[in-house]
Design a protein around this motif. Sequence first.
Motif, PDB file in Angstrom:
ATOM      1  N   VAL A  38      -1.435 -32.151   7.654  1.00 30.11           N
ATOM      2  CA  VAL A  38      -0.964 -31.328   8.758  1.00 30.11           C
ATOM      3  C   VAL A  38       0.499 -30.978   8.507  1.00 30.11           C
ATOM      4  O   VAL A  38       1.339 -31.869   8.324  1.00 30.11           O
ATOM      5  CB  VAL A  38      -1.109 -32.052  10.109  1.00 30.11           C
ATOM      6  CG1 VAL A  38      -0.565 -31.170  11.239  1.00 30.11           C
ATOM      7  CG2 VAL A  38      -2.576 -32.409  10.369  1.00 30.11           C
ATOM      8  N   VAL A  39       0.777 -29.679   8.481  1.00 36.18           N
ATOM      9  CA  VAL A  39       2.125 -29.182   8.232  1.00 36.18           C
ATOM     10  C   VAL A  39       2.594 -28.425   9.470  1.00 36.18           C
ATOM     11  O   VAL A  39       1.887 -27.555   9.980  1.00 36.18           O
ATOM     12  CB  VAL A  39       2.151 -28.248   7.004  1.00 36.18           C
ATOM     13  CG1 VAL A  39       3.561 -27.707   6.768  1.00 36.18           C
ATOM     14  CG2 VAL A  39       1.631 -28.971   5.769  1.00 36.18           C
ATOM     15  N   LEU A  40       3.764 -28.775   9.955  1.00 38.32           N
ATOM     16  CA  LEU A  40       4.378 -28.055  11.069  1.00 38.32           C
ATOM     17  C   LEU A  40       5.477 -27.169  10.488  1.00 38.32           C
ATOM     18  O   LEU A  40       6.408 -27.665   9.850  1.00 38.32           O
ATOM     19  CB  LEU A  40       4.950 -29.038  12.090  1.00 38.32           C
ATOM     20  CG  LEU A  40       5.608 -28.449  13.341  1.00 38.32           C
ATOM     21  CD1 LEU A  40       4.641 -27.566  14.111  1.00 38.32           C
ATOM     22  CD2 LEU A  40       6.147 -29.563  14.229  1.00 38.32           C
ATOM     23  N   VAL A  41       5.347 -25.874  10.694  1.00 39.01           N
ATOM     24  CA  VAL A  41       6.282 -24.914  10.107  1.00 39.01           C
ATOM     25  C   VAL A  41       7.227 -24.424  11.194  1.00 39.01           C
ATOM     26  O   VAL A  41       6.837 -23.666  12.085  1.00 39.01           O
ATOM     27  CB  VAL A  41       5.531 -23.728   9.473  1.00 39.01           C
ATOM     28  CG1 VAL A  41       6.535 -22.737   8.872  1.00 39.01           C
ATOM     29  CG2 VAL A  41       4.566 -24.220   8.401  1.00 39.01           C
ATOM     30  N   ALA A  42       8.462 -24.892  11.144  1.00 37.24           N
ATOM     31  CA  ALA A  42       9.477 -24.494  12.123  1.00 37.24           C
ATOM     32  C   ALA A  42      10.132 -23.207  11.624  1.00 37.24           C
ATOM     33  O   ALA A  42      11.160 -23.219  10.953  1.00 37.24           O
ATOM     34  CB  ALA A  42      10.504 -25.604  12.305  1.00 37.24           C
ATOM     35  N   SER A  46      15.792 -23.011  15.890  1.00 37.16           N
ATOM     36  CA  SER A  46      17.203 -23.349  15.731  1.00 37.16           C
ATOM     37  C   SER A  46      17.324 -24.627  14.918  1.00 37.16           C
ATOM     38  O   SER A  46      16.367 -25.417  14.811  1.00 37.16           O
ATOM     39  CB  SER A  46      17.851 -23.553  17.102  1.00 37.16           C
ATOM     40  OG  SER A  46      17.312 -24.715  17.727  1.00 37.16           O
ATOM     41  N   ASP A  47      18.493 -24.843  14.333  1.00 37.76           N
ATOM     42  CA  ASP A  47      18.740 -26.085  13.599  1.00 37.76           C
ATOM     43  C   ASP A  47      18.506 -27.292  14.505  1.00 37.76           C
ATOM     44  O   ASP A  47      17.932 -28.298  14.085  1.00 37.76           O
ATOM     45  CB  ASP A  47      20.173 -26.116  13.072  1.00 37.76           C
ATOM     46  CG  ASP A  47      20.467 -25.047  12.033  1.00 37.76           C
ATOM     47  OD1 ASP A  47      19.556 -24.243  11.745  1.00 37.76           O
ATOM     48  OD2 ASP A  47      21.596 -25.019  11.516  1.00 37.76           O
ATOM     49  N   GLU A  48      18.929 -27.164  15.753  1.00 36.87           N
ATOM     50  CA  GLU A  48      18.817 -28.285  16.685  1.00 36.87           C
ATOM     51  C   GLU A  48      17.359 -28.584  17.021  1.00 36.87           C
ATOM     52  O   GLU A  48      16.952 -29.752  17.089  1.00 36.87           O
ATOM     53  CB  GLU A  48      19.593 -27.977  17.968  1.00 36.87           C
ATOM     54  CG  GLU A  48      21.101 -27.854  17.790  1.00 36.87           C
ATOM     55  CD  GLU A  48      21.527 -26.541  17.158  1.00 36.87           C
ATOM     56  OE1 GLU A  48      22.680 -26.470  16.680  1.00 36.87           O
ATOM     57  OE2 GLU A  48      20.707 -25.587  17.128  1.00 36.87           O
ATOM     58  N   ALA A  49      16.549 -27.546  17.214  1.00 38.96           N
ATOM     59  CA  ALA A  49      15.136 -27.758  17.528  1.00 38.96           C
ATOM     60  C   ALA A  49      14.412 -28.402  16.361  1.00 38.96           C
ATOM     61  O   ALA A  49      13.592 -29.315  16.537  1.00 38.96           O
ATOM     62  CB  ALA A  49      14.470 -26.431  17.896  1.00 38.96           C
ATOM     63  N   ALA A  50      14.710 -27.951  15.154  1.00 34.85           N
ATOM     64  CA  ALA A  50      14.084 -28.544  13.975  1.00 34.85           C
ATOM     65  C   ALA A  50      14.487 -30.012  13.836  1.00 34.85           C
ATOM     66  O   ALA A  50      13.656 -30.870  13.507  1.00 34.85           O
ATOM     67  CB  ALA A  50      14.469 -27.758  12.725  1.00 34.85           C
ATOM     68  N   ALA A  51      15.755 -30.317  14.108  1.00 35.04           N
ATOM     69  CA  ALA A  51      16.220 -31.700  14.002  1.00 35.04           C
ATOM     70  C   ALA A  51      15.535 -32.594  15.023  1.00 35.04           C
ATOM     71  O   ALA A  51      15.217 -33.761  14.729  1.00 35.04           O
ATOM     72  CB  ALA A  51      17.731 -31.750  14.185  1.00 35.04           C
ATOM     73  N   ARG A  52      15.279 -32.074  16.211  1.00 34.87           N
ATOM     74  CA  ARG A  52      14.611 -32.888  17.233  1.00 34.87           C
ATOM     75  C   ARG A  52      13.163 -33.194  16.863  1.00 34.87           C
ATOM     76  O   ARG A  52      12.586 -34.174  17.351  1.00 34.87           O
ATOM     77  CB  ARG A  52      14.669 -32.168  18.589  1.00 34.87           C
ATOM     78  CG  ARG A  52      16.035 -32.227  19.251  1.00 34.87           C
ATOM     79  CD  ARG A  52      15.978 -31.780  20.694  1.00 34.87           C
ATOM     80  NE  ARG A  52      15.636 -30.377  20.835  1.00 34.87           N
ATOM     81  CZ  ARG A  52      16.531 -29.387  20.880  1.00 34.87           C
ATOM     82  NH1 ARG A  52      17.833 -29.655  20.779  1.00 34.87           N
ATOM     83  NH2 ARG A  52      16.138 -28.136  21.037  1.00 34.87           N
ATOM     84  N   LEU A  53      12.559 -32.367  16.015  1.00 33.45           N
ATOM     85  CA  LEU A  53      11.173 -32.607  15.611  1.00 33.45           C
ATOM     86  C   LEU A  53      11.049 -33.770  14.633  1.00 33.45           C
ATOM     87  O   LEU A  53      10.015 -34.453  14.613  1.00 33.45           O
ATOM     88  CB  LEU A  53      10.585 -31.352  14.965  1.00 33.45           C
ATOM     89  CG  LEU A  53      10.281 -30.170  15.886  1.00 33.45           C
ATOM     90  CD1 LEU A  53       9.926 -28.948  15.053  1.00 33.45           C
ATOM     91  CD2 LEU A  53       9.151 -30.514  16.843  1.00 33.45           C
ATOM     92  N   LEU A  54      12.067 -33.995  13.826  1.00 35.32           N
ATOM     93  CA  LEU A  54      11.961 -34.973  12.736  1.00 35.32           C
ATOM     94  C   LEU A  54      11.508 -36.362  13.190  1.00 35.32           C
ATOM     95  O   LEU A  54      10.569 -36.917  12.612  1.00 35.32           O
ATOM     96  CB  LEU A  54      13.290 -35.061  11.978  1.00 35.32           C
ATOM     97  CG  LEU A  54      13.545 -33.953  10.965  1.00 35.32           C
ATOM     98  CD1 LEU A  54      14.975 -34.041  10.439  1.00 35.32           C
ATOM     99  CD2 LEU A  54      12.548 -34.035   9.812  1.00 35.32           C
ATOM    100  N   PRO A  55      12.122 -36.968  14.191  1.00 34.46           N
ATOM    101  CA  PRO A  55      11.689 -38.316  14.574  1.00 34.46           C
ATOM    102  C   PRO A  55      10.357 -38.334  15.316  1.00 34.46           C
ATOM    103  O   PRO A  55       9.854 -39.411  15.642  1.00 34.46           O
ATOM    104  CB  PRO A  55      12.829 -38.806  15.477  1.00 34.46           C
ATOM    105  CG  PRO A  55      13.436 -37.568  16.028  1.00 34.46           C
ATOM    106  CD  PRO A  55      13.310 -36.536  14.957  1.00 34.46           C
ATOM    107  N   ARG A  56       9.781 -37.172  15.581  1.00 31.93           N
ATOM    108  CA  ARG A  56       8.558 -37.100  16.384  1.00 31.93           C
ATOM    109  C   ARG A  56       7.326 -36.751  15.563  1.00 31.93           C
ATOM    110  O   ARG A  56       6.241 -36.561  16.132  1.00 31.93           O
ATOM    111  CB  ARG A  56       8.740 -36.069  17.501  1.00 31.93           C
ATOM    112  CG  ARG A  56       9.960 -36.336  18.380  1.00 31.93           C
ATOM    113  CD  ARG A  56       9.955 -35.443  19.598  1.00 31.93           C
ATOM    114  NE  ARG A  56       8.722 -35.638  20.343  1.00 31.93           N
ATOM    115  CZ  ARG A  56       7.978 -34.632  20.810  1.00 31.93           C
ATOM    116  NH1 ARG A  56       8.333 -33.376  20.602  1.00 31.93           N
ATOM    117  NH2 ARG A  56       6.876 -34.885  21.487  1.00 31.93           N
ATOM    118  N   LEU A  57       7.450 -36.644  14.251  1.00 34.46           N
ATOM    119  CA  LEU A  57       6.341 -36.162  13.440  1.00 34.46           C
ATOM    120  C   LEU A  57       5.120 -37.079  13.529  1.00 34.46           C
ATOM    121  O   LEU A  57       3.983 -36.613  13.671  1.00 34.46           O
ATOM    122  CB  LEU A  57       6.773 -35.995  11.977  1.00 34.46           C
ATOM    123  CG  LEU A  57       7.887 -34.966  11.727  1.00 34.46           C
ATOM    124  CD1 LEU A  57       8.151 -34.820  10.244  1.00 34.46           C
ATOM    125  CD2 LEU A  57       7.550 -33.618  12.364  1.00 34.46           C
ATOM    126  N   ALA A  58       5.324 -38.382  13.456  1.00 35.01           N
ATOM    127  CA  ALA A  58       4.200 -39.314  13.527  1.00 35.01           C
ATOM    128  C   ALA A  58       3.523 -39.228  14.890  1.00 35.01           C
ATOM    129  O   ALA A  58       2.280 -39.222  14.994  1.00 35.01           O
ATOM    130  CB  ALA A  58       4.668 -40.739  13.254  1.00 35.01           C
TER     131      ALA A  58
END
Length: 258
Positions: A38-42, A46-58
């Motif tokens: 599963v790939v999430l394509v941001a 925004s840089d901030e929105a992409a950064a907020r996704l990182l710790p939530r991937l699992a």
Amino acid sequence: MAFFTLACAFHDTERLIDKTLPLAIRSLTQPTRHDFEVVLVAERSSDEAAARLLPRLAELGVDELRFRRTHRHAFSGAPSNNFHGNHFTTTSPYLITFTDDTFIHKTDEDFDVLDATARIFEQNPEVALISKVDDHEEWDWPLSDVGPEIEPGVRSVNRVVDQLIAYDTARFFPVAKRLGAFHRDTFVSHEGFEYQWENLASHVGTSGDRKIAYPERWPLRVRHSDLRNQPGSMHGTQDEDVKLKCFERLWESQGLTK
């Protein structure tokens, strides 16, 4: 077994994706006998929105996050063309793409969507694309049959809708490349004339004896969790509050109404 890449296009609907993405992954992959990622394509995030996704991937069920800034080298036409053109992958035999505002709900918990997808491709070498979207009547370009059924319950249709598209990548990619799918000035967004990835993908799937399969009888309900700006428009509101309300109505009705 086959290997699938599932790619979800994300922009900035951080509240909505909490609801749509886990449901989509569960509906498409549980249960399945096939391997998948599963790939999430941001894209355009925004840089901030992409950064907020990182710790939530699992938590979201995502294996990989792709983030591309589109201030330079953007595709022409609709912004969603960047998702398709930049991130179409041929590393998996099968690619399934959907958007962060797509409601995907399976009505038979034992139905293996990936297996059914692979079977259509394996048994019908003329099929390059599969699309299953139930609210196609809202769109300006109607869904219609272009020939007899591919097999019982599977229509041969004229178009795809990017809420959910499955690709046989080896069948699709060479033709799409010849038609300019990966050239940044191919697509157009002008009032009265639109040529987007959906148009090009549909061209690939309906030319050269290729076909687009529409599995009408699958126990899978797929709808755009948004409303049209006006009846017959191809454009949605793009309002996250509206999309959330649509999702809640779709969830309550098991995908029958929004």
